[in-house]
Design a protein around this motif. Structure first.
Motif, PDB file in Angstrom:
ATOM      1  N   ASP A 246     -18.905  -8.941 -23.448  1.00 14.98           N
ATOM      2  CA  ASP A 246     -19.510  -8.948 -22.256  1.00 14.98           C
ATOM      3  C   ASP A 246     -20.957  -8.731 -22.154  1.00 14.98           C
ATOM      4  O   ASP A 246     -21.697  -8.288 -21.132  1.00 14.98           O
ATOM      5  CB  ASP A 246     -18.902  -7.537 -21.455  1.00 14.98           C
ATOM      6  N   ARG A 247     -21.870  -8.989 -23.389  1.00  9.85           N
ATOM      7  CA  ARG A 247     -23.060  -8.989 -23.156  1.00  9.85           C
ATOM      8  C   ARG A 247     -23.591 -10.321 -24.142  1.00  9.85           C
ATOM      9  O   ARG A 247     -23.062 -10.805 -24.730  1.00  9.85           O
ATOM     10  CB  ARG A 247     -23.919  -7.804 -24.054  1.00  9.85           C
ATOM     11  N   ASP A 248     -25.133 -10.560 -23.626  1.00 15.76           N
ATOM     12  CA  ASP A 248     -25.743 -11.921 -24.177  1.00 15.76           C
ATOM     13  C   ASP A 248     -25.851 -11.296 -25.547  1.00 15.76           C
ATOM     14  O   ASP A 248     -26.133 -12.285 -26.586  1.00 15.76           O
ATOM     15  CB  ASP A 248     -26.593 -12.361 -23.266  1.00 15.76           C
ATOM     16  N   ASN A 249     -26.604 -10.316 -25.596  1.00 12.82           N
ATOM     17  CA  ASN A 249     -27.391 -10.002 -26.829  1.00 12.82           C
ATOM     18  C   ASN A 249     -26.937  -8.434 -27.305  1.00 12.82           C
ATOM     19  O   ASN A 249     -26.352  -7.550 -26.517  1.00 12.82           O
ATOM     20  CB  ASN A 249     -28.767  -9.857 -26.716  1.00 12.82           C
ATOM     21  N   CYS A 250     -27.154  -8.167 -28.559  1.00 16.70           N
ATOM     22  CA  CYS A 250     -26.714  -6.938 -28.984  1.00 16.70           C
ATOM     23  C   CYS A 250     -27.949  -5.966 -28.849  1.00 16.70           C
ATOM     24  O   CYS A 250     -29.056  -6.228 -28.994  1.00 16.70           O
ATOM     25  CB  CYS A 250     -26.716  -7.074 -30.792  1.00 16.70           C
ATOM     26  N   PRO A 251     -27.493  -5.117 -28.110  1.00 20.77           N
ATOM     27  CA  PRO A 251     -28.494  -4.032 -27.527  1.00 20.77           C
ATOM     28  C   PRO A 251     -29.044  -3.100 -28.722  1.00 20.77           C
ATOM     29  O   PRO A 251     -30.253  -2.626 -28.665  1.00 20.77           O
ATOM     30  CB  PRO A 251     -27.570  -3.071 -26.884  1.00 20.77           C
ATOM     31  N   CYS A 252     -28.459  -3.253 -29.893  1.00 21.33           N
ATOM     32  CA  CYS A 252     -29.142  -2.366 -31.261  1.00 21.33           C
ATOM     33  C   CYS A 252     -29.827  -3.368 -32.059  1.00 21.33           C
ATOM     34  O   CYS A 252     -30.362  -2.974 -33.197  1.00 21.33           O
ATOM     35  CB  CYS A 252     -28.070  -1.719 -31.921  1.00 21.33           C
ATOM     36  N   LYS A 253     -29.848  -4.608 -31.630  1.00 22.20           N
ATOM     37  CA  LYS A 253     -30.540  -5.581 -32.668  1.00 22.20           C
ATOM     38  C   LYS A 253     -29.910  -5.517 -34.172  1.00 22.20           C
ATOM     39  O   LYS A 253     -30.900  -5.685 -34.971  1.00 22.20           O
ATOM     40  CB  LYS A 253     -32.072  -5.468 -32.514  1.00 22.20           C
ATOM     41  N   HIS A 254     -28.665  -5.165 -34.308  1.00 24.80           N
ATOM     42  CA  HIS A 254     -28.135  -5.297 -35.575  1.00 24.80           C
ATOM     43  C   HIS A 254     -28.495  -6.351 -36.386  1.00 24.80           C
ATOM     44  O   HIS A 254     -28.233  -7.853 -35.687  1.00 24.80           O
ATOM     45  CB  HIS A 254     -26.495  -5.122 -35.560  1.00 24.80           C
ATOM     46  N   SER A 255     -28.896  -6.397 -37.556  1.00 22.23           N
ATOM     47  CA  SER A 255     -28.913  -7.643 -38.572  1.00 22.23           C
ATOM     48  C   SER A 255     -28.808  -7.356 -39.978  1.00 22.23           C
ATOM     49  O   SER A 255     -28.927  -6.229 -40.309  1.00 22.23           O
ATOM     50  CB  SER A 255     -30.367  -8.392 -38.360  1.00 22.23           C
ATOM     51  N   ILE A 256     -28.328  -8.398 -40.718  1.00 20.65           N
ATOM     52  CA  ILE A 256     -27.976  -8.147 -42.130  1.00 20.65           C
ATOM     53  C   ILE A 256     -28.316  -9.313 -42.813  1.00 20.65           C
ATOM     54  O   ILE A 256     -28.180 -10.426 -42.534  1.00 20.65           O
ATOM     55  CB  ILE A 256     -26.408  -7.490 -42.266  1.00 20.65           C
ATOM     56  N   ASN A 257     -28.489  -9.277 -44.263  1.00 18.90           N
ATOM     57  CA  ASN A 257     -28.661 -10.361 -45.068  1.00 18.90           C
ATOM     58  C   ASN A 257     -27.484  -9.947 -46.276  1.00 18.90           C
ATOM     59  O   ASN A 257     -27.944  -9.360 -46.987  1.00 18.90           O
ATOM     60  CB  ASN A 257     -30.063 -10.631 -45.456  1.00 18.90           C
ATOM     61  N   PRO A 258     -26.519 -10.565 -46.260  1.00 17.60           N
ATOM     62  CA  PRO A 258     -25.481 -10.169 -47.335  1.00 17.60           C
ATOM     63  C   PRO A 258     -25.951 -10.778 -48.736  1.00 17.60           C
ATOM     64  O   PRO A 258     -25.377 -10.460 -49.698  1.00 17.60           O
ATOM     65  CB  PRO A 258     -24.103 -10.822 -46.756  1.00 17.60           C
ATOM     66  N   TYR A 259     -26.746 -11.657 -48.689  1.00 13.93           N
ATOM     67  CA  TYR A 259     -27.343 -12.216 -49.924  1.00 13.93           C
ATOM     68  C   TYR A 259     -28.198 -11.384 -50.548  1.00 13.93           C
ATOM     69  O   TYR A 259     -28.555 -11.598 -51.771  1.00 13.93           O
ATOM     70  CB  TYR A 259     -27.775 -13.600 -49.727  1.00 13.93           C
ATOM     71  N   SER A 260     -28.916 -10.338 -49.835  1.00 11.16           N
ATOM     72  CA  SER A 260     -29.828  -9.742 -50.341  1.00 11.16           C
ATOM     73  C   SER A 260     -29.538  -8.619 -51.595  1.00 11.16           C
ATOM     74  O   SER A 260     -30.085  -8.758 -52.775  1.00 11.16           O
ATOM     75  CB  SER A 260     -30.603  -8.820 -49.215  1.00 11.16           C
TER      76      SER A 260
ATOM     77  N   ASN B  88     -21.587 -18.353 -57.290  1.00 11.42           N
ATOM     78  CA  ASN B  88     -22.831 -18.193 -56.724  1.00 11.42           C
ATOM     79  C   ASN B  88     -22.516 -17.363 -55.306  1.00 11.42           C
ATOM     80  O   ASN B  88     -21.151 -17.134 -55.073  1.00 11.42           O
ATOM     81  CB  ASN B  88     -23.464 -19.718 -56.396  1.00 11.42           C
ATOM     82  N   LYS B  89     -23.445 -17.091 -54.589  1.00  7.51           N
ATOM     83  CA  LYS B  89     -23.439 -16.168 -53.535  1.00  7.51           C
ATOM     84  C   LYS B  89     -22.453 -16.913 -52.430  1.00  7.51           C
ATOM     85  O   LYS B  89     -21.620 -16.319 -51.660  1.00  7.51           O
ATOM     86  CB  LYS B  89     -24.449 -15.738 -53.177  1.00  7.51           C
ATOM     87  N   SER B  90     -23.157 -17.962 -52.072  1.00 10.00           N
ATOM     88  CA  SER B  90     -22.472 -18.839 -51.118  1.00 10.00           C
ATOM     89  C   SER B  90     -20.948 -19.124 -51.267  1.00 10.00           C
ATOM     90  O   SER B  90     -20.127 -19.182 -50.226  1.00 10.00           O
ATOM     91  CB  SER B  90     -23.064 -20.219 -51.118  1.00 10.00           C
ATOM     92  N   SER B  91     -20.612 -19.254 -52.576  1.00 17.31           N
ATOM     93  CA  SER B  91     -18.941 -19.346 -52.807  1.00 17.31           C
ATOM     94  C   SER B  91     -18.134 -18.569 -52.159  1.00 17.31           C
ATOM     95  O   SER B  91     -17.050 -18.343 -51.907  1.00 17.31           O
ATOM     96  CB  SER B  91     -18.856 -19.916 -54.130  1.00 17.31           C
ATOM     97  N   TYR B  92     -18.848 -17.163 -52.763  1.00 10.17           N
ATOM     98  CA  TYR B  92     -17.987 -16.007 -52.054  1.00 10.17           C
ATOM     99  C   TYR B  92     -18.028 -15.734 -50.823  1.00 10.17           C
ATOM    100  O   TYR B  92     -17.079 -15.392 -50.241  1.00 10.17           O
ATOM    101  CB  TYR B  92     -18.708 -14.715 -52.634  1.00 10.17           C
ATOM    102  N   LEU B  93     -19.030 -15.825 -49.856  1.00  9.36           N
ATOM    103  CA  LEU B  93     -19.167 -15.672 -48.693  1.00  9.36           C
ATOM    104  C   LEU B  93     -18.547 -16.923 -47.858  1.00  9.36           C
ATOM    105  O   LEU B  93     -17.921 -16.522 -46.677  1.00  9.36           O
ATOM    106  CB  LEU B  93     -20.505 -15.694 -48.007  1.00  9.36           C
ATOM    107  N   ARG B  94     -18.315 -17.955 -48.691  1.00 10.78           N
ATOM    108  CA  ARG B  94     -17.480 -19.147 -47.896  1.00 10.78           C
ATOM    109  C   ARG B  94     -16.095 -18.619 -48.077  1.00 10.78           C
ATOM    110  O   ARG B  94     -15.081 -18.858 -47.005  1.00 10.78           O
ATOM    111  CB  ARG B  94     -17.894 -20.402 -48.619  1.00 10.78           C
ATOM    112  N   HIS B  95     -15.779 -18.141 -49.248  1.00 10.38           N
ATOM    113  CA  HIS B  95     -14.359 -17.653 -49.409  1.00 10.38           C
ATOM    114  C   HIS B  95     -13.777 -16.652 -48.299  1.00 10.38           C
ATOM    115  O   HIS B  95     -12.764 -16.503 -47.869  1.00 10.38           O
ATOM    116  CB  HIS B  95     -14.098 -17.078 -50.775  1.00 10.38           C
TER     117      HIS B  95
END
Length: 296
Positions: free
Chosen positions: A195-209, A114-121
């Motif tokens: 040195d910043r609180d937030n990502c200026p480029c708003k990067h996001s990803i869903n590795p499960y997709s 399953n996907k979680s097992s790989y990402l956990r690994h």
């Protein structure tokens, strides 16, 4: 046929309302939206908002509608939005098991079911790597303090084993533990440079997709805010050397090395390799001695 009273003229791109002077300063071919009373426009994303609203119940229809829009679209920014929408919605984000999304597992060892097992690994592997770095530093420790340093390594190793090497950080089946990183349905957001609180480029990803996102996610980093090599490990070695009968607060160093207290998930472009110029809290390096009170 739009009444003048209450009507507004806005930029198509971001919904900015225009004044007369702003309108006259716009370059030729600027796309505009004319809004009647009570209507609103939040930018070009509104173009696909109605499609997103139908996502849960009509995913196939959403993808097909987006494809039709893309064939006629010429604006590069909107093409990118639609292409990303099709890319994400066409994949089976909610699928967890290998049988339900075989393409996602292409190139992986057959033991991952399953996907979680790989990402956990993957997370466990990172933590084991950090542990090897701490262990490998022993050659830099003063010879008289090496036994004590080894003892701390053993304590940290036992702690890591007891929490399964913190693999829960990337396991969407253990959301309560992973909540500080993993959002609904497995989305991860870049937490920005140290040195910043937030990502200026708003990067996001869903590795499960999909398989591509899974591979790209492997390039994201866990960044130590107080740096592991430059600050934490050398400070631990120095603390063991100069303890002078005091007890080293190894759990504080454990938190800095292996937990989200000192780790930020960052896109590779946001991972700054320069010196963070941050140091350990001197008041937490040693355990406070228990006070004893004499009875007179």
């Amino acid at each position: 046929q739009v009444p003048l009273a209450g009507s507004r003229l806005c930029l198509y791109e971001d919904g900015t309302e225009l004044t007369e002077s702003y309108f006259r300063a716009l370059p030729p071919q600027t796309e505009l939206v004319l809004l009647g009373p009570g209507e609103s426009w939040r930018g070009c994303a509104s173009d696909i908002e109605r499609l997103l609203a139908a996502f849960c119940s009509q995913q196939d229809a959403v993808v097909e509608a987006a494809r039709r829009l893309l064939t006629d679209e010429r604006a590069p920014h909107r093409q990118k939005l639609l292409a990303d929408l099709i890319h994400n919605l066409s994949e089976n984000i909610l699928a967890e098991d290998k049988e339900d999304d075989k393409k996602w597992f292409e190139g992986l060892e057959s033991r991952f079911k399953n996907k979680s097992s790989y990402l956990r690994h993957s997370c466990e592997s990172r933590m084991r790597g950090y542990m090897r770095e701490v262990s490998g530093f022993i050659s830099n420790v003063h010879p008289a303090a090496r036994d004590a340093y080894r003892g701390i390594i053993d304590l940290m190793a036992d702690k890591l084993k007891s929490v399964k090497y913190n693999g829960c950080y990337f396991d969407r089946r253990e959301k309560e533990e992973a909540a500080r990183l993993c959002t609904a349905e497995g989305w991860f957001s870049c937490q920005g440079p140290f040195d910043r609180d937030n990502c200026p480029c708003k990067h996001s990803i869903n590795p499960y997709s999909n398989r591509e996102s899974r591979i790209l996610f492997s390039t994201w980093n866990l960044d130590h805010i107080i740096e592991k090599k430059r600050a934490v490990v050398p400070e631990l070695a120095e603390a063991v050397k100069t303890r002078d009968g005091r007890e080293v607060n190894w759990e504080y160093f454990y938190q800095l090395l292996f937990t989200l207290d000192n780790l930020k998930l960052v896109h590779i472009a946001c991972h700054k390799k320069t010196n963070h110029n941050l140091s350990c809290d001197k008041t937490r390096i040693y355990r406070k001695r228990k006070q004893t009170h004499e009875i007179s």
